[in-house]
Design a protein around this motif. Structure first.
Motif, PDB file in Angstrom:
ATOM      1  N   PRO A 157       0.853  -1.199   0.000  1.00  0.00           N
ATOM      2  CA  PRO A 157       0.000   0.000   0.000  1.00  0.00           C
ATOM      3  C   PRO A 157       0.885   1.244   0.000  1.00  0.00           C
ATOM      4  CG  PRO A 157      -0.692  -1.540   1.714  1.00  0.00           C
ATOM      5  CD  PRO A 157       0.616  -2.045   1.189  1.00  0.00           C
ATOM      6  N   GLU A 183      -6.772  -0.753  -1.352  1.00  0.00           N
ATOM      7  CA  GLU A 183      -6.568  -1.930  -0.509  1.00  0.00           C
ATOM      8  C   GLU A 183      -7.761  -2.875  -0.547  1.00  0.00           C
ATOM      9  OE1 GLU A 183      -3.892  -0.964   3.190  1.00  0.00           O
ATOM     10  OE2 GLU A 183      -5.294   0.715   2.902  1.00  0.00           O
ATOM     11  N   THR A 216      -2.059   0.240  -4.224  1.00  0.00           N
ATOM     12  CA  THR A 216      -1.116  -0.863  -4.437  1.00  0.00           C
ATOM     13  C   THR A 216      -0.655  -0.961  -5.898  1.00  0.00           C
ATOM     14  OG1 THR A 216      -2.959  -2.409  -4.719  1.00  0.00           O
ATOM     15  CG2 THR A 216      -2.011  -2.205  -2.518  1.00  0.00           C
ATOM     16  N   PHE A 247       2.374  -3.885   5.227  1.00  0.00           N
ATOM     17  CA  PHE A 247       1.055  -4.399   5.596  1.00  0.00           C
ATOM     18  C   PHE A 247       1.037  -4.700   7.095  1.00  0.00           C
ATOM     19  CE2 PHE A 247       1.241  -5.599   1.078  1.00  0.00           C
ATOM     20  CZ  PHE A 247      -0.018  -5.217   0.646  1.00  0.00           C
TER      21      PHE A 247
END
Length: 402
Positions: A157, A183, A216, A247
């Motif tokens: 991310p 996400e 992402t 993450f």
């Protein structure tokens, strides 16, 4: 004289092993780098010698500090391996010593940089190899069709601050859409050609502002190019300025837990299911989770039994034997944010009522001692690949476990 032995980093009786080293030649550039900070090298050598007279607790800390004073003093890294394998070394000592490296790395990762560099990219028109060359800034790419697209995978991310594209000649996109993969796994239209700023009159730059959503992947859909029919699009540089984020995961699952006397089995708090219940059985109850590693904590999440939450919640955390930090929860106490502060233990104190929980989850990023040492090696030895690999192998062979 530089004060650096020509045989360094070998000491009497020591030899290199393994075909990757091809003798000692790979180490001479590292020796030269050490000489650029002669004062730091000499200090690190003094610390290395003094460490041999210290007790196991102090020895590791002294040597870890020595790798900071001069990370290119290879002999210090060899001694550090022996120090961390010492059976009497306390976990808190290692955690205290390694915390500054984690904090420095987090500060570095928070800096805005070109996050597209060397990332994976796909494109039928530009080709995977062409995109790889473009993102590594080794070459340009061109496309011979008006309708084209390409996709870049950041792997994590990411916060996008700005996109910069340097076109070749007139071969630039004048109509296009930009999509971002969030996400949740869905693509969203975030920018179009109407949002860009152009700089120059030939070989122009296109600038696009970033957006708030953590992303992402990005996908460009090119619909019309200004270039000649053979090459409507040609790109010399493609840069994405932003910050990549790790993450967060459950760093508390299965970890050791202590609890206030009279409460039920605390293992149920971190067993990863909501089918078991922990009861505090007191007006003032508490439990403490040993995360066993340095963790950057995003939040603490609580799963209360209906009608059984307390009146107040306080989360206390620290690294090793360091100072406590604390955060007060807010009703309904479902989640207490910790802003990625670091901790190796988390203590939850509950006041008022009879607290009962189906479970608790500490969400964050876990760092093993070995990986923290590799961070330090990577930052210092990125231009010395073979020595870097040697030290990675040495760290992997450490018997220390968090």
């Amino acid at each position: 004289s530089s004060g650096i032995n020509a045989e360094w980093p070998l000491r009497p009786g020591e030899t290199f092993h393994g075909d990757m080293y091809m003798g000692r030649a790979y180490f001479f550039p590292v020796m030269n780098e050490a000489q650029k900070n002669l004062e730091g090298y000499r200090l690190s050598e003094k610390m290395r010698i003094i460490s041999r007279l210290a007790n196991p607790e102090d020895r590791f800390e002294i040597l870890e500090d020595a790798t900071t004073e001069c990370p290119y003093n290879f002999a210090v890294w060899l001694d550090l391996k022996g120090a961390i394998n010492e059976p009497n070394l306390q976990k808190q000592t290692v955690q205290n010593a390694l915390l500054p490296t984690v904090l420095k790395q987090r500060e570095k990762e928070a800096q805005v940089s070109d996050i597209a560099k060397e990332k994976n990219a796909t494109s039928q028109c530009f080709g995977a190899d062409g995109m790889k060359s473009l993102l590594e800034q080794r070459g340009a790419v061109s496309c011979d069709t008006q309708i084209a697209d390409f996709e870049i995978d950041f792997g994590k991310p990411s916060t996008i601050k700005e996109i910069k594209i340097h076109w070749i000649g007139w071969s630039m996109a004048v109509v296009y859409d930009v999509f971002a993969l969030g996400e949740d796994g869905n693509y969203v239209l975030v920018r179009t050609h109407n949002d860009h700023r152009l700089v120059g009159w030939y070989n122009m730059w296109t600038y696009l502002d970033g957006w708030d959503m953590k992303t992402t992947k990005i996908k460009f859909e090119l619909k019309k190019g200004a270039g000649r029919e053979k090459h409507p699009y040609a790109i010399w540089r493609f840069i994405v300025m932003g910050v990549c984020h790790d993450f967060p995961g459950d760093v508390s699952k299965g970890k050791p837990v202590k609890e206030n006397p009279g409460s039920s089995d605390p293992v149920t708090l971190v067993d990863g299911t909501n089918s078991t219940i922990w009861n505090g059985n007191s007006e003032t109850s508490w439990f403490e989770i040993n995360l066993k590693r340095i963790c950057a904590l995003d939040n603490i999440e609580f799963f209360w039994v209906d009608g059984a939450k307390p009146e107040n919640v306080k989360v206390v955390y620290k690294v090793g034997s360091g100072q406590d930090a604390q955060k007060l929860g807010e009703d309904p106490f479902e989640k207490v944010p910790l802003s990625m502060d670091c901790g190796t233990t988390v203590r939850v104190e509950m006041f008022g009522g009879n607290a009962a929980l189906k479970g608790v989850k500490a969400c964050g990023i876990s760092h093993t001692a070995k990986n923290i040492l590799k961070m330090k090696v990577s930052n210092a030895y990125k231009d010395f690949y073979n020595v870097e690999m040697f030290l990675y192998t040495s760290i992997n062979n450490m018997t220390y476990e968090d």
